[in-house]
Design a protein around this motif. Structure first.
Motif, PDB file in Angstrom:
ATOM      1  N   ALA A  49       3.014  17.163 -29.220  1.00 24.67           N
ATOM      2  CA  ALA A  49       4.353  17.587 -28.773  1.00 24.67           C
ATOM      3  C   ALA A  49       4.636  17.220 -27.321  1.00 24.67           C
ATOM      4  O   ALA A  49       5.745  17.450 -26.837  1.00 24.67           O
ATOM      5  N   LEU A  50       3.665  16.640 -26.613  1.00 28.14           N
ATOM      6  CA  LEU A  50       3.879  16.306 -25.197  1.00 28.14           C
ATOM      7  C   LEU A  50       4.142  14.823 -24.971  1.00 28.14           C
ATOM      8  O   LEU A  50       4.528  14.412 -23.884  1.00 28.14           O
ATOM      9  N   THR A  51       3.904  14.031 -26.011  1.00 28.30           N
ATOM     10  CA  THR A  51       4.012  12.568 -25.831  1.00 28.30           C
ATOM     11  C   THR A  51       4.618  11.927 -27.073  1.00 28.30           C
ATOM     12  O   THR A  51       4.682  12.532 -28.146  1.00 28.30           O
ATOM     13  N   THR A  52       4.981  10.688 -26.908  1.00 29.77           N
ATOM     14  CA  THR A  52       5.359   9.903 -28.079  1.00 29.77           C
ATOM     15  C   THR A  52       4.126   9.746 -28.961  1.00 29.77           C
ATOM     16  O   THR A  52       2.995   9.964 -28.500  1.00 29.77           O
ATOM     17  N   PHE A  53       4.326   9.359 -30.215  1.00 27.24           N
ATOM     18  CA  PHE A  53       3.172   9.182 -31.110  1.00 27.24           C
ATOM     19  C   PHE A  53       2.503   7.843 -30.760  1.00 27.24           C
ATOM     20  O   PHE A  53       2.721   6.815 -31.402  1.00 27.24           O
ATOM     21  N   PHE A  54       1.643   7.883 -29.743  1.00 30.30           N
ATOM     22  CA  PHE A  54       1.087   6.654 -29.177  1.00 30.30           C
ATOM     23  C   PHE A  54       0.105   5.917 -30.090  1.00 30.30           C
ATOM     24  O   PHE A  54      -0.116   4.722 -29.913  1.00 30.30           O
ATOM     25  N   PRO A  55      -0.480   6.570 -31.130  1.00 32.49           N
ATOM     26  CA  PRO A  55      -1.350   5.781 -32.030  1.00 32.49           C
ATOM     27  C   PRO A  55      -0.624   4.682 -32.802  1.00 32.49           C
ATOM     28  O   PRO A  55      -1.237   3.938 -33.561  1.00 32.49           O
ATOM     29  N   GLY A 129      -4.852   6.654 -41.440  1.00 31.28           N
ATOM     30  CA  GLY A 129      -4.604   5.350 -40.825  1.00 31.28           C
ATOM     31  C   GLY A 129      -5.852   4.490 -40.786  1.00 31.28           C
ATOM     32  O   GLY A 129      -6.666   4.485 -41.703  1.00 31.28           O
ATOM     33  N   HIS A 130      -6.014   3.749 -39.698  1.00 30.53           N
ATOM     34  CA  HIS A 130      -7.073   2.720 -39.622  1.00 30.53           C
ATOM     35  C   HIS A 130      -7.707   2.703 -38.231  1.00 30.53           C
ATOM     36  O   HIS A 130      -7.167   3.299 -37.298  1.00 30.53           O
ATOM     37  N   GLU A 131      -8.873   2.050 -38.148  1.00 28.30           N
ATOM     38  CA  GLU A 131      -9.661   2.074 -36.900  1.00 28.30           C
ATOM     39  C   GLU A 131      -9.396   0.856 -36.008  1.00 28.30           C
ATOM     40  O   GLU A 131      -9.566   0.920 -34.802  1.00 28.30           O
ATOM     41  N   ASP A 132      -9.020  -0.273 -36.655  1.00 28.05           N
ATOM     42  CA  ASP A 132      -8.889  -1.525 -35.892  1.00 28.05           C
ATOM     43  C   ASP A 132      -7.440  -2.009 -35.884  1.00 28.05           C
ATOM     44  O   ASP A 132      -6.638  -1.621 -36.726  1.00 28.05           O
ATOM     45  N   HIS A 133      -7.156  -2.918 -34.958  1.00 23.46           N
ATOM     46  CA  HIS A 133      -5.813  -3.480 -34.847  1.00 23.46           C
ATOM     47  C   HIS A 133      -5.466  -4.235 -36.127  1.00 23.46           C
ATOM     48  O   HIS A 133      -6.234  -5.084 -36.570  1.00 23.46           O
ATOM     49  N   GLU A 134      -4.324  -3.891 -36.706  1.00 23.91           N
ATOM     50  CA  GLU A 134      -3.874  -4.566 -37.927  1.00 23.91           C
ATOM     51  C   GLU A 134      -2.483  -5.131 -37.672  1.00 23.91           C
ATOM     52  O   GLU A 134      -1.473  -4.510 -37.983  1.00 23.91           O
ATOM     53  N   PRO A 135      -2.428  -6.323 -37.076  1.00 29.17           N
ATOM     54  CA  PRO A 135      -1.142  -6.904 -36.626  1.00 29.17           C
ATOM     55  C   PRO A 135      -0.116  -7.080 -37.731  1.00 29.17           C
ATOM     56  O   PRO A 135       1.077  -7.176 -37.465  1.00 29.17           O
ATOM     57  N   TRP A 136      -0.580  -7.070 -39.000  1.00 30.07           N
ATOM     58  CA  TRP A 136       0.396  -7.271 -40.095  1.00 30.07           C
ATOM     59  C   TRP A 136       1.365  -6.106 -40.217  1.00 30.07           C
ATOM     60  O   TRP A 136       2.434  -6.211 -40.788  1.00 30.07           O
ATOM     61  N   ALA A 138       4.150  -3.255 -39.231  1.00 27.32           N
ATOM     62  CA  ALA A 138       5.318  -3.151 -38.333  1.00 27.32           C
ATOM     63  C   ALA A 138       4.946  -2.294 -37.133  1.00 27.32           C
ATOM     64  O   ALA A 138       5.393  -2.527 -36.009  1.00 27.32           O
ATOM     65  N   PHE A 139       4.106  -1.282 -37.360  1.00 35.31           N
ATOM     66  CA  PHE A 139       3.550  -0.471 -36.263  1.00 35.31           C
ATOM     67  C   PHE A 139       2.184   0.010 -36.739  1.00 35.31           C
ATOM     68  O   PHE A 139       1.919   0.084 -37.937  1.00 35.31           O
ATOM     69  N   GLN A 140       1.312   0.324 -35.788  1.00 36.54           N
ATOM     70  CA  GLN A 140      -0.046   0.741 -36.115  1.00 36.54           C
ATOM     71  C   GLN A 140      -0.070   2.228 -36.460  1.00 36.54           C
ATOM     72  O   GLN A 140       0.891   2.967 -36.177  1.00 36.54           O
ATOM     73  N   HIS A 141      -1.191   2.663 -37.068  1.00 37.50           N
ATOM     74  CA  HIS A 141      -1.426   4.100 -37.234  1.00 37.50           C
ATOM     75  C   HIS A 141      -2.892   4.347 -36.911  1.00 37.50           C
ATOM     76  O   HIS A 141      -3.723   4.536 -37.786  1.00 37.50           O
ATOM     77  N   LEU A 142      -3.206   4.313 -35.607  1.00 40.14           N
ATOM     78  CA  LEU A 142      -4.595   4.214 -35.137  1.00 40.14           C
ATOM     79  C   LEU A 142      -5.212   5.550 -34.740  1.00 40.14           C
ATOM     80  O   LEU A 142      -5.988   5.629 -33.778  1.00 40.14           O
ATOM     81  N   GLU A 143      -4.924   6.625 -35.495  1.00 38.41           N
ATOM     82  CA  GLU A 143      -5.542   7.903 -35.142  1.00 38.41           C
ATOM     83  C   GLU A 143      -7.067   7.829 -35.207  1.00 38.41           C
ATOM     84  O   GLU A 143      -7.754   8.531 -34.460  1.00 38.41           O
ATOM     85  N   ARG A 144      -7.585   6.963 -36.083  1.00 37.56           N
ATOM     86  CA  ARG A 144      -9.060   6.867 -36.215  1.00 37.56           C
ATOM     87  C   ARG A 144      -9.668   6.076 -35.056  1.00 37.56           C
ATOM     88  O   ARG A 144     -10.901   6.061 -34.899  1.00 37.56           O
ATOM     89  N   TYR A 145      -8.847   5.457 -34.266  1.00 31.06           N
ATOM     90  CA  TYR A 145      -9.281   4.746 -33.054  1.00 31.06           C
ATOM     91  C   TYR A 145      -9.179   5.669 -31.842  1.00 31.06           C
ATOM     92  O   TYR A 145     -10.050   5.684 -30.973  1.00 31.06           O
ATOM     93  N   TYR A 146      -8.107   6.451 -31.798  1.00 30.61           N
ATOM     94  CA  TYR A 146      -7.805   7.267 -30.621  1.00 30.61           C
ATOM     95  C   TYR A 146      -8.431   8.663 -30.643  1.00 30.61           C
ATOM     96  O   TYR A 146      -8.506   9.320 -29.606  1.00 30.61           O
TER      97      TYR A 146
END
Ligand code: ING
Length: 328
Positions: A49-55, A129-136, A138-146
């Motif tokens: 609630a304090l930031t944009t969804f940065f993942p 979501g996923h752990e690694d960058h997936e450029p395909w 439209a936007f990432q969902h990297l909660e498993r990275y962050y």
């Protein structure tokens, strides 16, 4: 005498990358005030609630994202929330990104009582979501990275009842509600940031609102508890997020809901004693649940597919309960 808690689902509209903490805290304070004006005992804010969804973005080095995390709670920029809560006598639930002094990163939520003290903290268990960058995408969902996963679901004695927390993807898993329900949870608080577009299966996009309601309502009913689902909604950096925040009763009925995609408070007078109407009848776990029948399997991580079933061969499978007797 009934135990009533007036609860405000404090949905937030989008938080853009350029929005500063003080600007966001101002919005949270305004919602807290609205809650106090509406007679709330507890105001529930969303996940992160304090930031944009940065993942939704990849960074090569995690430290480039450090500014999205809180290293202390309350910190200088969030202290005004705690002070105002104490002044107004209104508690709150807040989701945020946590960076611990020893470098661990969690998707975290806290429960703050009406005197401004933190009475509970939860770290998200189910990281989608996923752990690694997936450029395909439209936007990432990297909660498993962050983030690292948290270590479980707990309940807290607060606001006159038994209160539990979960975060976003947790709400899609029945275990979340059952583990809270087995601990006697009467009020589950669940913030979420749910992108409408689900890249692995875009057909689910049209179902986001339905799935959200489905899981909140079934979790509430099947465990005889109130469930408060609170969104960060609207378009964040070009990514549409689901709104539809709602307060669900132990019957599964919707008691209050948000109808916009902005900052909006939906209020319900929660009667915690309604939980007994389900916990002591239909869902009397002690009397009707049979863990001895399913206990052995519930520790299983993946699906157990008996031999031959997928290939369509009836085959002898130990999981079958076919006794070979003819049913008349
Ligand atoms: N967000 C999403 C959620 O579980 C998601 C991830 C989106 C899963 C759409 C499935 C479909 O609501 C978070 N933050 O968990």
């Amino acid at each position: 005498m009934s135990r009533f808690v007036t609860v405000g689902a404090a949905q937030m509209g989008p938080i853009q990358r350029s929005d500063t903490r003080p600007e966001v805290v101002e919005r949270l304070l305004a919602l807290l005030h609205s809650g106090a004006d509406a007679g709330c005992d507890l105001v529930v804010f969303p996940e992160l609630a304090l930031t944009t969804f940065f993942p939704r973005w990849w960074v090569d080095d995690l430290s480039e994202a450090d500014h999205f995390y809180e290293t202390e709670m309350p910190g200088p920029e969030t202290r005004p929330l705690f002070d105002k809560a104490k002044q107004l006598g209104v508690g709150f639930h807040l989701g945020y990104a946590e960076l611990t002094p020893d470098g661990h990163r969690y998707n975290t939520a806290i429960l703050v009582e009406r005197d401004g003290t933190i009475v509970g903290r939860y770290r998200k268990v189910h990281l989608p979501g996923h752990e690694d960058h997936e450029p395909w995408r439209a936007f990432q969902h990297l909660e498993r990275y962050y983030f690292e996963p948290g270590d479980g679901f707990a309940v807290h004695g607060a606001f006159g009842g038994v209160v539990g927390m979960a975060i976003c993807n947790d709400r899609r898993w029945p275990e979340t509600y059952r583990v809270l329900g087995l601990q006697g949870c009467e009020l589950a608080l669940i913030g979420y940031n749910t992108p409408i577009h689900y890249a692995p299966d875009p057909d689910q996009d049209r179902l986001q609102g339905f799935h959200n309601r489905l899981v909140l309502q079934s979790g509430a009913y099947q465990n005889g508890m109130w469930v408060v689902g609170v969104a960060k909604a609207g378009e964040e950096e070009g990514c549409a997020l689901l709104g539809e925040s709602a307060i669900i009763g132990p019957s599964g009925e919707v008691h209050a809901t948000c109808t916009t995609e902005g900052d909006e408070l939906a209020v319900a007078r929660v009667d915690l004693d309604l939980c007994a109407d389900y916990k002591e009848t239909l869902f009397d776990f002690e009397r009707y649940r049979r863990p001895e029948v399913y206990g052995a399997i519930t520790g299983q991580r993946g699906p157990l597919v008996p031999e031959g079933i997928r290939e369509g061969r009836a085959g002898e499978s130990e999981a079958s309960n076919d006794t070979g007797e003819e049913y008349l």
